[in-house]
Design a protein around this motif. Structure first.
Motif, PDB file in Angstrom:
ATOM      1  N   UNK A 178      19.379  20.072  41.166  1.00 62.16           N
ATOM      2  CA  UNK A 178      19.039  21.186  41.650  1.00 62.16           C
ATOM      3  C   UNK A 178      17.746  22.170  42.092  1.00 62.16           C
ATOM      4  N   UNK A 179      17.221  22.222  43.537  1.00 60.98           N
ATOM      5  CA  UNK A 179      16.478  22.491  44.407  1.00 60.98           C
ATOM      6  C   UNK A 179      16.146  24.182  45.019  1.00 60.98           C
ATOM      7  N   UNK A 180      14.783  24.731  44.676  1.00 54.48           N
ATOM      8  CA  UNK A 180      14.905  25.849  45.105  1.00 54.48           C
ATOM      9  C   UNK A 180      14.824  25.830  46.595  1.00 54.48           C
ATOM     10  N   UNK A 181      15.385  26.709  47.390  1.00 54.44           N
ATOM     11  CA  UNK A 181      14.900  26.743  48.936  1.00 54.44           C
ATOM     12  C   UNK A 181      14.902  28.018  49.535  1.00 54.44           C
ATOM     13  N   UNK A 182      14.709  28.087  50.611  1.00 53.01           N
ATOM     14  CA  UNK A 182      14.331  29.340  51.591  1.00 53.01           C
ATOM     15  C   UNK A 182      15.773  29.901  52.311  1.00 53.01           C
ATOM     16  N   UNK A 183      16.243  30.641  51.768  1.00 54.47           N
ATOM     17  CA  UNK A 183      17.476  31.627  53.294  1.00 54.47           C
ATOM     18  C   UNK A 183      16.643  32.413  53.297  1.00 54.47           C
ATOM     19  N   UNK A 202      10.805  23.671  51.522  1.00 53.99           N
ATOM     20  CA  UNK A 202       9.968  22.250  51.260  1.00 53.99           C
ATOM     21  C   UNK A 202      10.125  21.096  50.381  1.00 53.99           C
ATOM     22  N   UNK A 203      10.844  21.283  49.689  1.00 58.94           N
ATOM     23  CA  UNK A 203      10.608  20.294  48.486  1.00 58.94           C
ATOM     24  C   UNK A 203      11.721  18.642  49.651  1.00 58.94           C
ATOM     25  N   UNK A 221      14.856  10.543  44.769  1.00 62.77           N
ATOM     26  CA  UNK A 221      15.139  12.148  44.491  1.00 62.77           C
ATOM     27  C   UNK A 221      13.997  12.721  43.573  1.00 62.77           C
ATOM     28  N   UNK A 222      12.910  13.943  45.322  1.00 64.81           N
ATOM     29  CA  UNK A 222      12.137  14.294  44.414  1.00 64.81           C
ATOM     30  C   UNK A 222      12.239  15.295  43.669  1.00 64.81           C
ATOM     31  N   UNK A 223      10.893  15.561  43.298  1.00 66.53           N
ATOM     32  CA  UNK A 223      11.137  16.928  42.001  1.00 66.53           C
ATOM     33  C   UNK A 223      10.720  18.076  42.467  1.00 66.53           C
ATOM     34  N   UNK A 224      11.958  18.524  41.782  1.00 67.63           N
ATOM     35  CA  UNK A 224      12.123  19.973  42.808  1.00 67.63           C
ATOM     36  C   UNK A 224      10.670  20.646  42.567  1.00 67.63           C
ATOM     37  N   UNK A 225       9.912  21.569  43.897  1.00 66.61           N
ATOM     38  CA  UNK A 225       8.598  22.236  43.700  1.00 66.61           C
ATOM     39  C   UNK A 225       8.436  23.509  43.081  1.00 66.61           C
ATOM     40  N   UNK A 255      22.525  23.914  43.400  1.00 63.27           N
ATOM     41  CA  UNK A 255      22.755  22.897  42.843  1.00 63.27           C
ATOM     42  C   UNK A 255      23.624  21.619  43.900  1.00 63.27           C
ATOM     43  N   UNK A 256      23.048  19.938  43.346  1.00 64.91           N
ATOM     44  CA  UNK A 256      24.198  19.353  43.957  1.00 64.91           C
ATOM     45  C   UNK A 256      24.376  18.819  43.520  1.00 64.91           C
ATOM     46  N   UNK A 257      25.746  18.079  42.868  1.00 65.86           N
ATOM     47  CA  UNK A 257      26.119  16.901  42.475  1.00 65.86           C
ATOM     48  C   UNK A 257      25.995  16.074  43.112  1.00 65.86           C
ATOM     49  N   UNK A 258      25.778  15.279  43.112  1.00 63.21           N
ATOM     50  CA  UNK A 258      25.163  13.474  43.782  1.00 63.21           C
ATOM     51  C   UNK A 258      26.482  12.918  43.623  1.00 63.21           C
ATOM     52  N   UNK A 259      26.969  12.862  42.214  1.00 63.55           N
ATOM     53  CA  UNK A 259      27.649  12.215  42.093  1.00 63.55           C
ATOM     54  C   UNK A 259      28.988  12.160  42.494  1.00 63.55           C
ATOM     55  N   UNK A 260      29.848  13.863  42.780  1.00 69.60           N
ATOM     56  CA  UNK A 260      30.873  14.149  43.696  1.00 69.60           C
ATOM     57  C   UNK A 260      30.456  14.146  45.233  1.00 69.60           C
ATOM     58  N   UNK A 261      29.117  14.463  45.574  1.00 71.73           N
ATOM     59  CA  UNK A 261      29.715  13.974  46.928  1.00 71.73           C
ATOM     60  C   UNK A 261      29.293  12.750  47.164  1.00 71.73           C
TER      61      UNK A 261
END
Length: 132
Positions: free
Chosen positions: A10-15, A30-31, A62-66, A83-89
């Protein structure tokens, strides 16, 4: 032995919302340096952000979320969490590779006589054993 599976990030992003050459949304993080994607709607942009994050992180640590509480956002921007499900991706975007396995001859013969794809059965067995 611990088996890594069901890795959810789970990463915060800017939209950012734009109304210049049309109405569209751009997502950056920024992550994850260099991650940029967009969509015609906020929902579409977030959908593509999930894919962009997974693509950028595939094969890396995987970087730590900021913590986004210190991020400065403009009037046309907001922070959302993706939210990113890496296993499914990884499963959906995985290429097949050749593996040589050894099975008893009678099983190989029975599989051939019954039109059973041994690679498919081995894949299903590994997925079941790894709970993926």
């Amino acid at each position: 032995m611990a088996i890594r599976n069901n890795k959810r990030l789970i990463y915060p992003v800017i939209i950012s919302e734009f109304n210049d050459d049309g109405h569209y949304f751009v997502v950056t993080s920024p992550n994850i340096k260099g991650m940029v994607t967009q969509g015609d709607t906020a929902e579409e942009a977030i959908y593509w952000a999930e894919d962009a994050i997974a693509t950028m992180l595939d094969g890396t640590e995987y970087p730590e979320p900021q913590d986004p509480s210190d991020w400065e956002v403009k009037d046309n921007e907001r922070i959302v969490y993706v939210s990113v499900d890496m296993t499914a991706w990884l499963k959906a975007n995985s290429k097949t590779i050749r593996k040589t396995i050894t099975v008893p001859k009678y099983l190989s013969d029975l599989a051939k006589d019954n039109g059973i794809n041994v690679s498919a059965v081995a894949t299903q067995a590994l997925e079941a054993a790894l709970n993926v």
